[in-house]
Design an enzyme around this catalytic site. Structure first.
Site, PDB file in Angstrom:
ATOM      1  N   ARG A 164       0.768  -1.256   0.000  1.00 49.73           N
ATOM      2  CA  ARG A 164       0.000   0.000   0.000  1.00 49.73           C
ATOM      3  C   ARG A 164       0.793   1.296   0.000  1.00 49.73           C
ATOM      4  NH1 ARG A 164      -4.378  -2.899  -1.350  1.00 49.73           N
ATOM      5  NH2 ARG A 164      -5.498  -3.866   0.370  1.00 49.73           N
ATOM      6  N   ASP A 174      -1.442 -13.119  -0.812  1.00 50.19           N
ATOM      7  CA  ASP A 174      -2.352 -12.021  -1.168  1.00 50.19           C
ATOM      8  C   ASP A 174      -2.670 -11.171   0.061  1.00 50.19           C
ATOM      9  OD1 ASP A 174      -3.845 -10.271  -2.632  1.00 50.19           O
ATOM     10  OD2 ASP A 174      -5.542 -11.610  -2.951  1.00 50.19           O
TER      11      ASP A 174
END
Ligand code: DOR
Length: 452
Positions: A71, A317
Site C-alpha cells: 500500500r 495475497d
C-alpha cells in the site's frame, strides 16, 4: 546489508535438494560468510564463528511471498513497507513481491524506483515490485519491465481494489506481446462481474460475495488468459485460484510442449483453510476478498491440485484494509485481508495435520517461486546461494492473535486460531532478523531481489 563474520547454523535438519531436484531432509550444518552459503556438511566447526543452535529445528530455504499489497505510496493508513515487511519477517518470510495497485499505480519505471528507494530505507526483508499493466503502458512493458527491483508484470482482468484494469483482448494481447517477464494475472471476468452485480440487489450480504463473483467469472478469465498466453508464448502466473473448475481445466491445459512452465499458478493459504458458508457467518466482511472464499468442495479440489502439482506456488495475497473500512456495510466494504505473517504458521499447521509435507511446502514457497520468476541465487539451500533461511519448529504450538500481527491494519481472520508449527529464526543475507519472536536486528534492511 551483508554480514562478514562467519556464522554456523548447527544441529538442525535441512530441507535440501540434490542435482536431480530430489528434496530430502538431512541433519546438516551450514556455514555462512559474506551473506552467502559457504559450506553444507555434518559437524562444521570454526573457532570464531557465531553459532545459531538449530537443535530440533528444521532449516528451510528462505521462504518467499510472491503476492502482497503493502500500500505504499498513497494508502499508508492501511499498510506501509515498514509494517508489511515487519510482519513478513515475524512470519518467516525472507522476500516479498509487492502489487502495483498503490496510489499512484505502479505503472512506470519511476514508480518502481520510488518503491525501491522507500524499501531500501524501510524494508526488513528483500523485495521486488510488480509493474502494473494498463492501456497506457501496454506497448512499453518490454522497456519498463527491466527496471531494477521489478519482479514481473501484473494484470487485473477484473476490477478489485483500485483502478488497474486490462479487460479487453486487444489490450491483453498488446501487454503479452511486449516483453518477456512473467505476467501475474488476477483472473475475474470484468464483463460478467458488471452483469452479475445485480445478484446483490435484493439483499446485499457478504455471504453472497461468491455468488456475485461466481465460479464462471473466474473460469472465463483464466481460460482467456491461458489461451492468449499460449498464442503469444508469454509466461503467465495465474494468481489465487479458487474454483474446482479452474484447477480441473488447468490440470489438462496448463502444459505447453515448447516452453517449460509457460503457465503456472498460485493459491492462497486462506482459500486452503477457510470455507463458505462458515467463514462469512463467523467473520462477516473480514472474510471478503477477491476472488472469494468458496465452499468446501472447492477447497478440497484446491488441495488435490496442490498435491498433483497443478498448483505451483502459495502466496498470501496480503491485502490489508482497516477494521473501520471493513465495517462498512457490504458491498461497500473493501475486499482483502492480512496474510503475510500467518501464511507460514498456517501451512506448518497443515503439515502437522498431514495435509501437506514439509518438502512440498518448501517447493511451493521457495523452489517453485525462485524458478518460475527466475530469481538469482535464491530458493534452495545450496553452496554460493544467498544465506536466506526460514528456520521452523514443527512441534511448537502458537496461537495467532490480532495483537501478534505487525500490519498497520492490526487484524487477521485467524484471530485466536491455535496452530502447531511456527517460524523460529528468519535469517536474511546471513543476518538473523527475528529469533524466537523477537526483532533481533532492528537496523537491518533488505535489498532488491535480482533475476537471471
Ligand atoms: O481481495 C483482494 N484485495 N483482491 C485483490 O485482488 C486486491 C486486493 C487489494 O488490493 O485490496
Amino acid at each position: 546489508m551483508v554480514v562478514s563474520m562467519k556464522t554456523i547454523l548447527k544441529n538442525g535438519y535441512c530441507v535440501i535438494s540434490d542435482d536431480k531436484n530430489q528434496t530430502s531432509i538431512s541433519p546438516l550444518d551450514i556455514s555462512i560468510e559474506n551473506g552467502r552459503i559457504l559450506e553444507i556438511s555434518q559437524n562444521l566447526e570454526s573457532p570464531n564463528a557465531k553459532i545459531i543452535d538449530c537443535k530440533n529445528l528444521m532449516i528451510l530455504p528462505g521462504l518467499i511471498d510472491t503476492q502482497v499489497h503493502f500500500r505504499e505510496p498513497g494508502l499508508t493508513h492501511k499498510e506501509d513497507l515498514h509494517h508489511g515487511s515487519l510482519g513478513a519477517i515475524f512470519g518467516g518470510i525472507t522476500a516479498f513481491f509487492e502489487m502495483p495497485n498503490t496510489k499512484p499505480n505502479t505503472i512506470t519505471p519511476a514508480d518502481i524506483q520510488n518503491k525501491v528507494s522507500i524499501a531500501e530505507k524501510n524494508s526488513f526483508c528483500d523485495f521486488g515490485f510488480f509493474l502494473g499493466a494498463c492501456a497506457e503502458n501496454r506497448s512499453l512493458i518490454a522497456e519498463y519491465e527491466n527496471t531494477p527491483g521489478c519482479c514481473g508484470v501484473k494484470i487485473f482482468m477484473g476490477s478489485s481494489t483500485g483502478s488497474l484494469l486490462v479487460d479487453n483482448d486487444e489490450d491483453l494481447e498488446a501487454v503479452l506481446k511486449s516483453g518477456v517477464r512473467r505476467v501475474s494475472v488476477h483472473c475475474e471476468d470484468e464483463k460478467r462481474l458488471i452483469e452479475r452485480k445485480s445478484t446483490l440487489n435484493s439483499n446485499p450480504n457478504v455471504s453472497l460475495h461468491p455468488l456475485w463473483r461466481d465460479e464462471e467469472t473466474a473460469l472465463i478469465a483464466t481460460q482467456r488468459i491461458v489461451t492468449l498466453a499460449k498464442r503469444h508464448k508469454r509466461k503467465i502466473h495465474v494468481l489465487h485460484l479458487t474454483t474446482k473448475q479452474e484447477v480441473l481445466w488447468l490440470k489438462d491445459n496448463k502444459h505447453h510442449n515448447e516452453i517449460e512452465d509457460l503457465i503456472t499458478c498460485e493459491v492462497t493459504p486462506q482459500h486452503l483453510t477457510l470455507a463458505a458458508p462458515d467463514c462469512y457467518d463467523q467473520l462477516g466482511t473480514l472474510a471478503q476478498m477477491n476472488p472469494p472464499i468458496r465452499n468446501q468442495d472447492h477447497q478440497d479440489e484446491l488441495w488435490k491440485a496442490v498435491h498433483n502439482k497443478t498448483i505451483d506456488v502459495v502466496g498470501s495475497d496480503h491485502a490489508p484494509h482497516t477494521l473501520q473500512e471493513k465495517s462498512n456495510p457490504y458491498p461497500s466494504s473493501p475486499s482483502g485481508m492480512t496474510g503475510v505473517q500467518t501464511t507460514v504458521p498456517l501451512l506448518l499447521d497443515h503439515v502437522h495435520n498431514k495435509r501437506l509435507t514439509l518438502e512440498r511446502l518448501v517447493d511451493l514457497m521457495a523452489h517453485r517461486p525462485a524458478k518460475i520468476f527466475n530469481m538469482k541465487d535464491r530458493g534452495h539451500i545450496q553452496k554460493g546461494f544467498l544465506a536466506n533461511f526460514t528456520v521452523v519448529d514443527l512441534k511448537k504450538e502458537m496461537t495467532i492473535t490480532n495483537e501478534w500481527i505487525k500490519s498497520k491494519s492490526q487484524w487477521t481472520p485467524f484471530h485466536n486460531k491455535k496452530v502447531i508449527g511456527c517460524p523460529i529464526h528468519t535469517i536474511i543475507n546471513g543476518e538473523p532478523v527475528v529469533s524466537y519472536n523477537q526483532l533481533v536486528s532492528p537496523e537491518f534492511r533488505g535489498r532488491a531481489v535480482e533475476f537471471n
